[in-house]
Structures are given as C-alpha cells and as structure tokens.
Motif scaffolding. Structure first.
Motif, PDB file in Angstrom:
ATOM      1  N   LEU A   1      -1.977  -0.874  -8.515  1.00  0.00           N
ATOM      2  CA  LEU A   1      -3.332  -1.289  -8.893  1.00  0.00           C
ATOM      3  C   LEU A   1      -4.007  -1.821  -7.626  1.00  0.00           C
ATOM      4  O   LEU A   1      -3.326  -2.152  -6.653  1.00  0.00           O
ATOM      5  N   PRO A   2      -5.362  -1.906  -7.628  1.00  0.00           N
ATOM      6  CA  PRO A   2      -6.054  -2.262  -6.379  1.00  0.00           C
ATOM      7  C   PRO A   2      -5.532  -3.538  -5.724  1.00  0.00           C
ATOM      8  O   PRO A   2      -5.423  -3.604  -4.499  1.00  0.00           O
ATOM      9  N   ASP A   3      -5.173  -4.534  -6.519  1.00  0.00           N
ATOM     10  CA  ASP A   3      -4.721  -5.789  -5.891  1.00  0.00           C
ATOM     11  C   ASP A   3      -3.238  -5.760  -5.507  1.00  0.00           C
ATOM     12  O   ASP A   3      -2.686  -6.758  -5.052  1.00  0.00           O
ATOM     13  N   GLU A   4      -2.601  -4.599  -5.697  1.00  0.00           N
ATOM     14  CA  GLU A   4      -1.175  -4.488  -5.353  1.00  0.00           C
ATOM     15  C   GLU A   4      -0.928  -3.615  -4.120  1.00  0.00           C
ATOM     16  O   GLU A   4       0.228  -3.413  -3.736  1.00  0.00           O
ATOM     17  N   ILE A   5      -1.990  -3.063  -3.534  1.00  0.00           N
ATOM     18  CA  ILE A   5      -1.800  -2.094  -2.438  1.00  0.00           C
ATOM     19  C   ILE A   5      -1.064  -2.747  -1.269  1.00  0.00           C
ATOM     20  O   ILE A   5      -1.529  -3.756  -0.728  1.00  0.00           O
ATOM     21  N   PRO A   6       0.075  -2.178  -0.868  1.00  0.00           N
ATOM     22  CA  PRO A   6       0.800  -2.738   0.269  1.00  0.00           C
ATOM     23  C   PRO A   6      -0.068  -2.694   1.537  1.00  0.00           C
ATOM     24  O   PRO A   6      -0.767  -1.711   1.788  1.00  0.00           O
ATOM     25  N   ALA A   7       0.013  -3.743   2.334  1.00  0.00           N
ATOM     26  CA  ALA A   7      -0.838  -3.883   3.518  1.00  0.00           C
ATOM     27  C   ALA A   7      -0.689  -2.694   4.471  1.00  0.00           C
ATOM     28  O   ALA A   7      -1.663  -2.260   5.097  1.00  0.00           O
TER      29      ALA A   7
END
Ligand code: THU
Length: 161
Positions: free
Chosen positions: A14-20
């Motif tokens: 989900l958008p707030d989980e995207i790995p850096a």
C-alpha cells in the motif's frame, strides 16, 4: 498423465508501505510519463531501469499514426540500456502510467512483447530483473521477469530437437 502448474508470486504494497529503496526508481518512472509521446491513446507510460552500475535509465511510450510503428515505454528503456551498456545487467524496472490528468490507481503490467524482451535480457545476463509496478493505490513487486512469462519461447527452445 499429470497436471503441472506455474505459480506467480508477487508482493502488494500500500502507498504508506513502499520500501524506501524503491522510491527513487518509482519517482523516475512517474517523471518519464510526462515525456511520453502518446497523442493517440492519451495513455502515458514511463519506465525507469536501475542498472547494476547504479545508473538509472528512463524511457516512455512513443506512438505513431501507423500504430504498430510505435513502441512501449519498457522496450524504449530496455533497448536503450542494452544498446548503450551492453555489458551491464538490469537490476530492476519501475513502471508507471498517467492518463486523464492522473496516475492510474492500480498498476499496469508489461504487455506480451515487453515481457518477451525483458525475459531475454534477464536470461542474457543471467540476472533476475525485479519489476516494480506502480499504482497510486497499490504497488506490485515481482522478483523476476520469469514470473510474468513462465511458459516462454527463449533461446533454449531454438536448440531443441
Ligand atoms: N504501453 C506501454 O508503453 N507499456 C505497457 O506496459 C502497456 C502499454 C503503451 C502502448 C501505447 O502507446 C499505450 O500504452 C496504450 O496502449
């Protein structure tokens, strides 16, 4: 007789989980959509490749009035990378698409021709290419092109009797 199956494994973020580690490549794919030439479909696709030497290569779809003469974003980027850096494997590709003034919600996945070209590149270097498929609401990550094109025609097929 026996039945065989291939399984495709992929991860949804989900958008707030995207790995850096994916952010820079996704941002470049998004920027690439803005340079697409997509006046016939109004569907602007951007691709960004991360090469093993750390370089990032961008590409986008280039359409043509004689439509088969156009080319997808993925192949624009991959052919450029392979032509300019013939000895450098591709580690990852991010893909984004923009239409009707916005990025699409759910990711798109490369078309059949692009899968074929990506797979040949994966095999050519013997190095898995990670696919990062961007959508505003969800991002899919697959760890190799083979996952997208399991029952493929490749160089080994040519050597079969
Ligand atoms: N297209 C891409 O560039 N990549 C894809 O993965 C799917 C489709 C382009 C081709 C055409 O210019 C437009 O999107 C609509 O099909």
């Amino acid at each position: 007789m026996r039945k065989l199956t291939y399984e495709t494994v992929f991860t949804e973020y989900l958008p707030d989980e995207i790995p850096a580690e994916y952010v820079e490549l996704i941002e470049e794919a998004k920027r690439q959509t803005q340079k697409a030439y997509a006046i016939y479909s109004n569907f602007q696709v951007g691709a960004a490749l991360l090469l093993e030497n750390g370089k990032i290569i961008g590409g986008n779809n280039q359409e043509n009035a004689a439509s088969p003469s156009g080319i997808c974003a993925e192949r624009t980027a991959v052919f450029y990378a392979n032509s300019q850096y013939p000895d450098v494997p591709i580690k990852a590709i991010a893909i984004a698409a923009y239409t009707n003034s916005d990025f699409i919600s759910s990711p798109i996945s490369p078309c059949g021709s692009c899968r074929q070209v990506l797979l040949e590149t994966e095999n050519r270097y013997g190095k898995d290419i990670q696919l990062i498929l961007y959508g505003k609401k969800r991002i899919y990550v697959l760890n190799k092109v083979r996952q997208l094109l399991p029952f493929s025609f490749d160089g080994n097929s040519l050597e079969r009797k």
